[in-house]
Design a protein around this motif. Sequence first.
Motif, PDB file in Angstrom:
ATOM      1  N   ARG A 124      -0.166   5.238  -3.377  1.00  0.00           N
ATOM      2  CA  ARG A 124      -0.613   6.341  -2.738  1.00  0.00           C
ATOM      3  C   ARG A 124       0.725   6.596  -2.630  1.00  0.00           C
ATOM      4  O   ARG A 124       1.817   5.758  -2.548  1.00  0.00           O
ATOM      5  N   ASN A 183       2.682  10.931   1.479  1.00  0.00           N
ATOM      6  CA  ASN A 183       2.238  11.408   2.109  1.00  0.00           C
ATOM      7  C   ASN A 183       0.762  10.559   2.510  1.00  0.00           C
ATOM      8  O   ASN A 183      -0.010  11.268   2.962  1.00  0.00           O
ATOM      9  N   GLY A 184       0.328   9.753   1.417  1.00  0.00           N
ATOM     10  CA  GLY A 184      -0.478   9.475   2.384  1.00  0.00           C
ATOM     11  C   GLY A 184      -1.595   8.822   0.704  1.00  0.00           C
ATOM     12  O   GLY A 184      -2.792   8.359   0.874  1.00  0.00           O
ATOM     13  N   GLU A 185      -1.405  10.528   0.213  1.00  0.00           N
ATOM     14  CA  GLU A 185      -2.397  11.127  -1.379  1.00  0.00           C
ATOM     15  C   GLU A 185      -1.818  10.185  -2.272  1.00  0.00           C
ATOM     16  O   GLU A 185      -0.973   9.686  -2.569  1.00  0.00           O
ATOM     17  N   TYR A 186      -3.118   9.447  -3.053  1.00  0.00           N
ATOM     18  CA  TYR A 186      -2.731   8.820  -3.805  1.00  0.00           C
ATOM     19  C   TYR A 186      -2.108   9.565  -5.229  1.00  0.00           C
ATOM     20  O   TYR A 186      -2.172  10.819  -5.606  1.00  0.00           O
ATOM     21  N   THR A 238       7.683   4.380   0.889  1.00  0.00           N
ATOM     22  CA  THR A 238       6.910   3.892   1.495  1.00  0.00           C
ATOM     23  C   THR A 238       6.786   2.483   1.346  1.00  0.00           C
ATOM     24  O   THR A 238       7.298   1.331   1.495  1.00  0.00           O
ATOM     25  N   LYS A 269      -8.886  19.337   6.172  1.00  0.00           N
ATOM     26  CA  LYS A 269      -8.019  19.656   6.689  1.00  0.00           C
ATOM     27  C   LYS A 269      -7.539  20.925   6.598  1.00  0.00           C
ATOM     28  O   LYS A 269      -7.587  21.543   5.894  1.00  0.00           O
TER      29      LYS A 269
END
Length: 1543
Positions: A1008, A1011-1014, A1048, A1507
């Motif tokens: 991750r 921004n939480g996106e992989y 993170t 989104k």
Amino acid sequence: MSNKYNYWSQNLLSACFAPLPETSHVYTQDSPRCHQHFQGVHSGQQLHCFISRCGLWITKKNCSFRLNCSAHAVVCVTLMLCLLCWQTSSAVDLKNDVQHTNTTVWAKAARSVLFQDMWSKGTIVHHRMNRTIRNSPVGYSRRRILLRRQSEKLRKYSYSQKPIQMQKTCQPLLILSRHVLTEAFGKDTALKVLPSTTCDQPATVYHVKINPLKLIQVKVKPILLHKVLMFLKDLGLLADTHQAKSFLLVKKQMMKTQRIQLSKADGKPYDACPVKNSHLIPWNPGHDRNKKIIISGGASLRLDSNATVHSIVIENKGKLVLGDNPGNTIFLRTRYILIRDGGGLYAGSETCPFNSTAVISLYGKSTTGPSVDNFGKKFIGIDKGGILELHGRKPVSWTLLDRTLYPNGLQYGSYKYQKYWGSRGINIRIIDGGTGQIVASDRFDTHLMINESRRLVDFLRSHPPGRLAAVAVGDSAAKSLTMEARQYIKEMLGSKYINSLGYRQPWALVGTIGGGLFSTTEDKRLYEGNGTTNLAVARRDFHTYDGTHFTVTAYSEWVKGIPHIGFIVEVSQGIILTLLDDVSSWSPSNRIVIAGTDFSMYQAEEFTLLPCQECKINQVKIDGNPLYLHMGEIVDGVDMRAEVGLLTRNIVIKGEVEDHCYGDNHCQFFKYDTFGGQIKIQRNFHSVHLSGIELVNMGQQVMGSYPVHFHLAGDVDQKGNYDPPTYLNDLAIHHCFSRCIAVHGTHGLLVKDTIGYDTLGHCFFLEDGVEQRNTFYHNLGLLTKPGTILPTDRNEAMCLSIRDNVYGNYIPVPSTDCMAVSTFWIANPNNNLISNAAAGAQDVGFWYIFHKVPTGHCEGEYEEGHAEFTPLGIFYNNRAHSNFKAGLFIGNGVKTTRANAENPREYLALDVARFRPHKDGDPAKPRIPAIIDGLIAFKNNDHGAWARGGDIIFRSSGFADNGIGLTLASDGTFPTDDGSSLEVTESIFVGESSNVGCHKGQNIYWGRGANGEYRTLPRNKTFPIRGFQIYDGPVRLTKSTFKKFMPTADRFSSAIGFFVKNSWQISPKNNVTHLKMEDVDLKVFFGKPGQWFGNNNNDGDKTCIFHDLDGSVTGYRDTYVARADNYLIQHPGCIRVPRWNGIICAGKYAQLYIQARRPENLTLIIARESYARYPLKLHGVNRGAPYQQYQPVVMLEQAYTLNWDGSAPEEIILYPINFNRDDWIHLALCYPKGTTFKIVSDVNNRQTGKVHSVEHYTLAPSLQFLLENTQKRLYYFDKKSGYLLIHLQANLARKGHSYCAKQGCERVKIIAHKTSKDSRRCSSNPFPANDPKILAKHLSVSPRLSSPCIQCGASKVAITSDPSVRYVKIEIHSQSAGDRRRNLKSAFIKIGDDVFPFKGLGLFIVVVDACSGNVISRRYFDTVSAYHGDTEMINNYIRNRIKERSVVLVCSSHIGNLTNNGGSSFMKLGSAKPIEFFRKGSFAMLGYKGQVTPSWIKIINRAAGQKVASLQQYVPLELSEYKCTKKSKEIGKDVKLLKYLYN
């Protein structure tokens, strides 16, 4: 022809010629004009004879004869045979060779001199006069008489004395000499020197000698100057002192002129079109692998057909020209081609490129056949005097992807799904028609469960009209499917079969929700009870907003009693690439390679081009689907566009290989044959120019056998009298087995527009460390893999296995001996790298490596260390990505001694070296900064760039998505370094960009992002990311921008960090200023114990520090940032920042450098008097050295105690470094009781080695006396506490980043005579309590800055590979209805730094002029309260009010009632189809109104609940395609630099 001449010639030839081997074929001919065919019978066999000015060749069936007789016999035979062959030779008009337009007296004299000279025996005029006589219109007997008379005349001339010769040429020489004298000295002097007008008049004596150096400056042909000098010398008029030099200079000029004229006359590098030369003889040798060809003696052959021979030798002005017949392919197979002694191989020329297709295939195995000396096997070899001129068509070599290419061609990838059991009921996929993305999927068991029908209807209702639906029945769906559901499907999806759908019937449908009957395709099959049905398949084509065509397929069937369904969403009609440049020179069936833009170099992909009628000049269509993401845009201000290279050329040179590895070709590492072909160019070649050539399967895992190898060729540019300079242009070197281009002992080579792809070992390779002035311009290297030849070529496995050249049982350490594979291996800094790309190597993209002394064949060419001191050539606009170790590496060297017992490592293994550029490579002269200008480094696993040395300046560079963006390490810590400088300016650093990468192609780490996106990650998902890393210093970081450094849960990510596990101390002169932080959560991080940081307790870890000059990092001007637990620099006014593990302090700081001897293994325990309970322990860095060194940072005007963990050293030297004049500290050093001291101060000039200003310290009667008399050299030993106290002060002025003053380094040397080896610590505080001189002043940081820094950050919004193009940053953020209800921030459009908020409802449009970047209009449309959503007003505004050449930005806030009819006008702004707006959704668009559709157009259209639509883009301004009225496009700096280098 008479029989007697026939008989005589045969017998004479038999006596003069000896046969060659039956398999040899010798071709020797100078010009077809002068050859005649002579045939007769010799020993019962047919003879063929060709005669020429330069020789003759004779063949007897398959047997050729070489001349073996004496020179007199040759003349005899040639003359006699020419008497028989003259009849049809062409005449030559002598007057054409001596015509001149100038008719002045001296010019006529010059012609006379030249004419007389050309009559000399053996000259061209001599031969031409022969031909003039033999072509005269007289009979045979008369011609013989004329020839005899001419021969007699020439014979007399040859044996004539000097007075006769002077008599022939005196008059014109006299006139010519007077002209030269007049030009050099004026008319009066010329008349005094040569008053006579004819040679018959007596000469006068001129007593003043003429300076010949003045004469040779006159603009007259060198040959005429030489005649004049000889004439005046014979008259005794030349000064003796300069005669030799003058004649030497004139002869050099004559040789150069002769060489150029010969090249022009013989049609070597200057031939306009070699294949059109009328002298060429067609040559069709057929196919015979035993045939050895020798082309010699001026023979000019044209190969017109395929051929296979054993070998070809081209020598003695022989020529082989490849026939150029469009549509025809010539395939030449040979073991080798050797070119020498004026021989040449030609295909096209610079001005007349070869247009057909030619393949030169080099065959043979490493285990068969002998090697040729100096060349080996399977080669094209150019030896002394050889010519290689191969010029194919020159298409665009490589360019950049200008629109992102997604995996499988769609933004969210393709979709494939199939299922057997477990699919009962109606299976549905909902697809976004604008992108092809699957946005929802579900299964409804309408066979067994009646409630599923209601859920099915609700599911369809939840998706807005305009979305695509794909439906497939698995097993059976009809039993419980209600009529209400059937009716709804019929109405919403336009199905005509749903009402009649029965038990187990396969049914498939693809359509548009709410689109009606004509928007749907469906199919249904009957179930017949045998368990197998026909396939029901529905397929329909669509296209995205950007014009990409895709197909949606749904299918349903029964196979042997098993239900089977599936869905496919995939690109159709081929994938079109949009590129930066015009690639109309690329053709269908050509092969291209697209570089990866992620951490793995293995994401490079090859494709074949397809015909494409719809493509623009900057587009191509590819066959196949990409597996990986290839970026085609500027991301977060850094140019991440993928390189796209053309691999196909119309002239191909390849090595034939076996289908498996064999023999001694390192088969333990390679499963394929690595014994390819090679091109080798040796010293004194005549000319080599290659352009438009493809090299495949070239190179060998053998030292010196590379695809293209310049071997000890010396100067190959104008300096070496090569005009035009030697170059390699537009080569495609791919799938090769040993390097790309090796430059060995060669200088001035131009390598331009060349691709090196999928090769082994260093690709563009400078070998011995002496190579200079070579220019690499706009080359691309990618997929550079390990090889075996050098230690630095090898990977870990090879390094450990190949031990033949180590000493004894030494086992190499891969990380320090090997593992340095680089795309550009630059072994001398004086070379030029301009606009190159290193797009993926096993280790490094660009590596500047330093040979302490030249190695290999070049050993001894310069003194030790010269390369390290040599200034850097041009480094401009280069890019490096997808490399493991670093994009750019400056530093280290290679081992220059053979393996021995003392150092068992292999010769040329990695070694230590430092780059210290000085003027002229002389360390005694000033430093010359090395400028790294315009580096782009992204997605490199470890470092974007690492540089050690000084001075080095990085400017206008971009670093993104690297493990560490940039590390700068100094030349060396004090005292080895006198204070070098390192600087970064006008640069951009990005932590985690919007390029999330692709989890394929050997990308190991996936986790991750902030921004939480992989996303893909460097090194490890826990690796601490740093933008700029400080190693030691001093470094200066200024006017730079940092973006997206967000920690993170897995890892730290900081804009500024420090080298971890660092034993080297850090300079307090490190400073930062004018920095800008955007989306940076952790500006600074000093580390903490744990993974990657170890115990975080090394000397360098604890002494980290930098100076924030303007507060752009801390918010407080003129503050220092240091680690929180370093109490040497703290005071009560400091501010702690726990998240940084740091403190912010105001004050004055410098360094104390301490050398300790006897013993050298002690730990220093140093404490400030104010914080005695918090000492700093330093272990030193020189374990095992003759002395130990410590370098703590200290706060000035403070007192410090120094203790040891053992017996105090017998000798200590203290250097106050980075102290300005009058800076001081008090020191108390702990010693055993009874110790006596000898203390001396001096100034040490480290450059000269001299010591001056020596003073001895004396013992002070008390500590108070010492403190009150600090201007004196005093010390005090407190016998009670055991402390030796001194006052350490700098008395000389220091400038800039130097550690010391210009006069030298001040130091204090303490020699202790200890009576005890007591190792106790002195615990008590020796300094007086509350002494105002040593109490820490009450310091506090300045007030916090209240406003942002306007001038901070890089001045460019983007660092790109086209730096002359101006960009503007665009941000569009829309708002959905749900966002408004949650009171989230309003919609806005941001252009550069200007923000335009949108707080209304509907659409907001901002228009920007594409040429100037100025905002020219803004308009808001209410799409909520208006009944039709202002549809017509929007259409009218877009079509009529927005002008051409406009960038159009659209954002939304609660779209509302806008009908889809309103979306059609957006096609005027670049959409490939009308926009299907979603009620209560969000919409963002970056469009363009004009005559073109730029690649940067973007559309994001989101339904409610998704989104919110937002985008960021860097838009280029003033592009030529916009047709702005401004001035024409400016020539780029890279082109200007190339012109500067090559005039």
